[in-house]
Scaffold this motif. Structure first.
Motif, PDB file in Angstrom:
ATOM      1  N   PRO A 148     -38.830 -48.239  52.262  1.00 54.61           N
ATOM      2  CA  PRO A 148     -37.574 -47.489  52.385  1.00 54.61           C
ATOM      3  C   PRO A 148     -36.504 -48.332  53.057  1.00 54.61           C
ATOM      4  O   PRO A 148     -36.800 -49.197  53.878  1.00 54.61           O
ATOM      5  CB  PRO A 148     -37.970 -46.290  53.268  1.00 54.61           C
ATOM      6  N   PRO A 149     -35.239 -48.097  52.733  1.00 57.83           N
ATOM      7  CA  PRO A 149     -34.160 -48.838  53.394  1.00 57.83           C
ATOM      8  C   PRO A 149     -34.004 -48.389  54.839  1.00 57.83           C
ATOM      9  O   PRO A 149     -34.482 -47.326  55.236  1.00 57.83           O
ATOM     10  CB  PRO A 149     -32.925 -48.482  52.563  1.00 57.83           C
ATOM     11  N   GLN A 150     -33.330 -49.206  55.624  1.00 58.56           N
ATOM     12  CA  GLN A 150     -33.063 -48.843  57.006  1.00 58.56           C
ATOM     13  C   GLN A 150     -32.066 -47.685  57.056  1.00 58.56           C
ATOM     14  O   GLN A 150     -31.136 -47.630  56.258  1.00 58.56           O
ATOM     15  CB  GLN A 150     -32.499 -50.036  57.774  1.00 58.56           C
ATOM     16  N   PRO A 151     -32.261 -46.727  57.984  1.00 58.23           N
ATOM     17  CA  PRO A 151     -31.318 -45.607  58.083  1.00 58.23           C
ATOM     18  C   PRO A 151     -29.905 -46.106  58.352  1.00 58.23           C
ATOM     19  O   PRO A 151     -29.680 -46.990  59.172  1.00 58.23           O
ATOM     20  CB  PRO A 151     -31.858 -44.804  59.277  1.00 58.23           C
ATOM     21  N   GLY A 152     -28.949 -45.510  57.651  1.00 59.30           N
ATOM     22  CA  GLY A 152     -27.551 -45.847  57.858  1.00 59.30           C
ATOM     23  C   GLY A 152     -27.060 -47.005  57.014  1.00 59.30           C
ATOM     24  O   GLY A 152     -25.853 -47.263  56.980  1.00 59.30           O
ATOM     25  N   ARG A 153     -27.946 -47.711  56.326  1.00 60.54           N
ATOM     26  CA  ARG A 153     -27.530 -48.829  55.496  1.00 60.54           C
ATOM     27  C   ARG A 153     -27.329 -48.361  54.056  1.00 60.54           C
ATOM     28  O   ARG A 153     -27.920 -47.364  53.635  1.00 60.54           O
ATOM     29  CB  ARG A 153     -28.576 -49.946  55.540  1.00 60.54           C
ATOM     30  N   PRO A 154     -26.502 -49.096  53.291  1.00 63.28           N
ATOM     31  CA  PRO A 154     -26.292 -48.707  51.887  1.00 63.28           C
ATOM     32  C   PRO A 154     -27.602 -48.729  51.111  1.00 63.28           C
ATOM     33  O   PRO A 154     -28.487 -49.545  51.362  1.00 63.28           O
ATOM     34  CB  PRO A 154     -25.319 -49.774  51.372  1.00 63.28           C
ATOM     35  N   LEU A 155     -27.703 -47.830  50.142  1.00 61.73           N
ATOM     36  CA  LEU A 155     -28.921 -47.746  49.341  1.00 61.73           C
ATOM     37  C   LEU A 155     -29.049 -48.962  48.447  1.00 61.73           C
ATOM     38  O   LEU A 155     -28.081 -49.434  47.856  1.00 61.73           O
ATOM     39  CB  LEU A 155     -28.908 -46.471  48.498  1.00 61.73           C
ATOM     40  N   ARG A 156     -30.245 -49.471  48.334  1.00 61.33           N
ATOM     41  CA  ARG A 156     -30.490 -50.623  47.482  1.00 61.33           C
ATOM     42  C   ARG A 156     -30.629 -50.191  46.032  1.00 61.33           C
ATOM     43  O   ARG A 156     -30.586 -49.007  45.696  1.00 61.33           O
ATOM     44  CB  ARG A 156     -31.750 -51.349  47.960  1.00 61.33           C
ATOM     45  N   VAL A 157     -30.822 -51.183  45.170  1.00 64.33           N
ATOM     46  CA  VAL A 157     -30.893 -50.911  43.733  1.00 64.33           C
ATOM     47  C   VAL A 157     -32.061 -49.990  43.405  1.00 64.33           C
ATOM     48  O   VAL A 157     -31.973 -49.146  42.500  1.00 64.33           O
ATOM     49  CB  VAL A 157     -31.021 -52.243  42.963  1.00 64.33           C
ATOM     50  N   GLN A 158     -33.154 -50.122  44.159  1.00 65.41           N
ATOM     51  CA  GLN A 158     -34.324 -49.301  43.862  1.00 65.41           C
ATOM     52  C   GLN A 158     -34.016 -47.813  43.984  1.00 65.41           C
ATOM     53  O   GLN A 158     -34.564 -46.990  43.250  1.00 65.41           O
ATOM     54  CB  GLN A 158     -35.476 -49.657  44.794  1.00 65.41           C
ATOM     55  N   TRP A 159     -33.105 -47.464  44.907  1.00 63.43           N
ATOM     56  CA  TRP A 159     -32.775 -46.051  45.059  1.00 63.43           C
ATOM     57  C   TRP A 159     -31.981 -45.557  43.855  1.00 63.43           C
ATOM     58  O   TRP A 159     -32.214 -44.463  43.345  1.00 63.43           O
ATOM     59  CB  TRP A 159     -31.983 -45.845  46.343  1.00 63.43           C
ATOM     60  N   LEU A 160     -31.020 -46.356  43.406  1.00 61.88           N
ATOM     61  CA  LEU A 160     -30.245 -45.953  42.241  1.00 61.88           C
ATOM     62  C   LEU A 160     -31.144 -45.847  41.017  1.00 61.88           C
ATOM     63  O   LEU A 160     -31.028 -44.919  40.209  1.00 61.88           O
ATOM     64  CB  LEU A 160     -29.123 -46.965  42.006  1.00 61.88           C
ATOM     65  N   THR A 161     -32.056 -46.819  40.859  1.00 61.98           N
ATOM     66  CA  THR A 161     -32.963 -46.744  39.719  1.00 61.98           C
ATOM     67  C   THR A 161     -33.946 -45.578  39.852  1.00 61.98           C
ATOM     68  O   THR A 161     -34.339 -44.961  38.863  1.00 61.98           O
ATOM     69  CB  THR A 161     -33.739 -48.066  39.572  1.00 61.98           C
ATOM     70  N   THR A 162     -34.361 -45.271  41.086  1.00 58.71           N
ATOM     71  CA  THR A 162     -35.269 -44.134  41.290  1.00 58.71           C
ATOM     72  C   THR A 162     -34.608 -42.829  40.885  1.00 58.71           C
ATOM     73  O   THR A 162     -35.179 -42.007  40.147  1.00 58.71           O
ATOM     74  CB  THR A 162     -35.696 -44.063  42.763  1.00 58.71           C
ATOM     75  N   ILE A 163     -33.384 -42.631  41.362  1.00 56.04           N
ATOM     76  CA  ILE A 163     -32.668 -41.404  41.010  1.00 56.04           C
ATOM     77  C   ILE A 163     -32.345 -41.380  39.520  1.00 56.04           C
ATOM     78  O   ILE A 163     -32.466 -40.344  38.850  1.00 56.04           O
ATOM     79  CB  ILE A 163     -31.385 -41.292  41.860  1.00 56.04           C
ATOM     80  N   ALA A 164     -31.937 -42.536  38.974  1.00 55.12           N
ATOM     81  CA  ALA A 164     -31.589 -42.598  37.556  1.00 55.12           C
ATOM     82  C   ALA A 164     -32.799 -42.304  36.676  1.00 55.12           C
ATOM     83  O   ALA A 164     -32.686 -41.602  35.661  1.00 55.12           O
ATOM     84  CB  ALA A 164     -31.009 -43.968  37.229  1.00 55.12           C
ATOM     85  N   ILE A 165     -33.952 -42.837  37.054  1.00 57.21           N
ATOM     86  CA  ILE A 165     -35.167 -42.581  36.262  1.00 57.21           C
ATOM     87  C   ILE A 165     -35.485 -41.091  36.237  1.00 57.21           C
ATOM     88  O   ILE A 165     -35.806 -40.523  35.184  1.00 57.21           O
ATOM     89  CB  ILE A 165     -36.340 -43.388  36.838  1.00 57.21           C
ATOM     90  N   ASP A 166     -35.399 -40.438  37.402  1.00 59.24           N
ATOM     91  CA  ASP A 166     -35.667 -38.994  37.438  1.00 59.24           C
ATOM     92  C   ASP A 166     -34.682 -38.230  36.554  1.00 59.24           C
ATOM     93  O   ASP A 166     -35.070 -37.318  35.803  1.00 59.24           O
ATOM     94  CB  ASP A 166     -35.569 -38.490  38.878  1.00 59.24           C
ATOM     95  N   LEU A 167     -33.407 -38.588  36.637  1.00 58.28           N
ATOM     96  CA  LEU A 167     -32.404 -37.881  35.838  1.00 58.28           C
ATOM     97  C   LEU A 167     -32.649 -38.073  34.345  1.00 58.28           C
ATOM     98  O   LEU A 167     -32.553 -37.116  33.556  1.00 58.28           O
ATOM     99  CB  LEU A 167     -31.004 -38.366  36.216  1.00 58.28           C
ATOM    100  N   VAL A 168     -32.974 -39.301  33.931  1.00 61.09           N
ATOM    101  CA  VAL A 168     -33.205 -39.572  32.508  1.00 61.09           C
ATOM    102  C   VAL A 168     -34.441 -38.833  32.010  1.00 61.09           C
ATOM    103  O   VAL A 168     -34.416 -38.188  30.943  1.00 61.09           O
ATOM    104  CB  VAL A 168     -33.340 -41.093  32.279  1.00 61.09           C
ATOM    105  N   VAL A 169     -35.525 -38.903  32.777  1.00 56.99           N
ATOM    106  CA  VAL A 169     -36.771 -38.251  32.338  1.00 56.99           C
ATOM    107  C   VAL A 169     -36.585 -36.738  32.275  1.00 56.99           C
ATOM    108  O   VAL A 169     -36.968 -36.093  31.284  1.00 56.99           O
ATOM    109  CB  VAL A 169     -37.924 -38.627  33.285  1.00 56.99           C
ATOM    110  N   PHE A 170     -35.987 -36.151  33.307  1.00 54.34           N
ATOM    111  CA  PHE A 170     -35.792 -34.697  33.302  1.00 54.34           C
ATOM    112  C   PHE A 170     -34.827 -34.295  32.185  1.00 54.34           C
ATOM    113  O   PHE A 170     -34.981 -33.222  31.576  1.00 54.34           O
ATOM    114  CB  PHE A 170     -35.258 -34.235  34.650  1.00 54.34           C
ATOM    115  N   GLY A 171     -33.834 -35.147  31.926  1.00 53.08           N
ATOM    116  CA  GLY A 171     -32.901 -34.840  30.845  1.00 53.08           C
ATOM    117  C   GLY A 171     -33.571 -34.860  29.479  1.00 53.08           C
ATOM    118  O   GLY A 171     -33.328 -33.988  28.631  1.00 53.08           O
TER     119      GLY A 171
END
Length: 331
Positions: free
Chosen positions: A89-112
């Protein structure tokens, strides 16, 4: 002399007064953030496993699900397991790394995909709450609202493609998608605000606890260096804490540091025991002159004063502070 095990009480002067109010480690908020992250990742794995089992059931059951949806759910499960076990996991308070964007994007695509090609009248719309909450609680407000916006746009676009415009079915689908989108925005906003507020309150609490611990350490150093004896005694006459001066007055150099003492255990401490009992009985400060013989060659004439600790609301005083002053030094 009666002695009791010392396992229940810490050696600190303020251990009894601070019971149930222990200080958190400076990295406590980081560990809490990591635990929350792991909860979300385990939830993703569980949901991916349930979706895969559902698609397999529909594939061999009456639903006649598409085989490629089983492949999509299998890849989704593998991705969720990879994020859980092979990413940090990223450090609290720091910008989200690419893995977070891809994690959320994967969930959105699969659920869609599952929602658009749904079989058997199954509604997958509630699943979009997981990436929205993930972005809202572990990410920024911008990411949370962006995730809610992407979800809403998908629902509206899917409603536009599912039925002819201006038809009864299209209107109801649009209304349903709009209400769901508003709900996702509300969830994203409230969850993010709640997470930020809890983080601020935790930081403030840790700051206050650090200041209290510093003050307690200063007070403890002062008490330890006093020539006046100080004892903390409970209602049963058990000596919870005693500074070095009080230890020398009671037992000289033979004070057992690994045990609690009872004021009623020795005859020469009887006057101190009675003074403490009387203080608890009348509920006010008392003082008296007493004599103590820590050994067969020494007799001390002491001036004893008692003070009761502040009582909790609706509860009696539990501790009495006993001050012992050697009158020989005063003279």
């Amino acid at each position: 002399m009666a002695q009791e095990p010392h396992s229940q009480f810490a050696p600190s002067w303020f251990s009894t007064l601070e019971a149930g109010n222990s200080l958190q480690d400076p990295s406590h908020h980081v560990r809490a953030y990591v635990r929350l992250w792991r909860v979300f990742m385990r939830a993703r794995v569980f949901i991916a496993l349930v979706l895969l089992a559902l698609q397999v059931f529909l594939l061999f059951g009456p639903g006649n699900s598409a085989k490629w949806l089983v492949v999509v759910c299998s890849l989704h499960l593998c991705a969720a397991l990879a994020v859980l076990f092979w990413t940090r996991p990223p450090q609290p308070g720091r910008p989200l790394r690419v893995q977070w964007l891809t994690t959320i994007a994967i969930d959105l695509v699969v659920f869609g995909l599952l929602d658009h090609f749904q079989q058997g009248g199954i509604n997958y719309t509630p699943l979009f709450a997981l990436p929205v909450l993930l972005a809202a609680i572990l990410g920024s407000m911008t990411l949370a609202l962006a995730t809610a916006a992407v979800t809403t746009l998908y629902l509206l676009g899917d409603a536009a493609l599912s039925a002819p415009l201006l038809s009864d079915g299209s209107t109801a689908r649009f209304l349903q998608s709009g209400l769901s989108g508003i709900g996702f925005f509300v969830v994203a906003f409230l969850a993010n605000q709640l997470a930020q507020r809890l983080a601020r309150e935790e930081a403030l609490a840790q700051k206050s606890q650090a200041a209290a611990r510093t003050q307690a350490q200063v007070n403890e150093l002062i008490i330890e260096s006093l020539t006046e004896g100080v004892l903390v005694v409970d209602r049963h006459g058990v000596v919870r804490n005693a500074n070095p001066a009080a230890q020398g007055m009671l037992m000289g150099e033979h004070y057992p540091h690994a045990a609690k003492l009872l004021l009623s255990a020795r005859a020469e401490w009887e006057n101190l025991s009675k003074l403490v009992d009387r203080t608890f009985l009348v509920g006010q400060e008392l003082e008296s002159e007493v004599q103590i013989a820590p050994d067969e060659y020494t007799t001390l004439r002491l001036f004893a004063r008692t003070r009761l600790t502040s009582a909790q609301s609706g509860r009696p005083n539990e501790l009495c502070v006993l001050f012992l002053e050697d009158l020989r030094e005063v003279e």
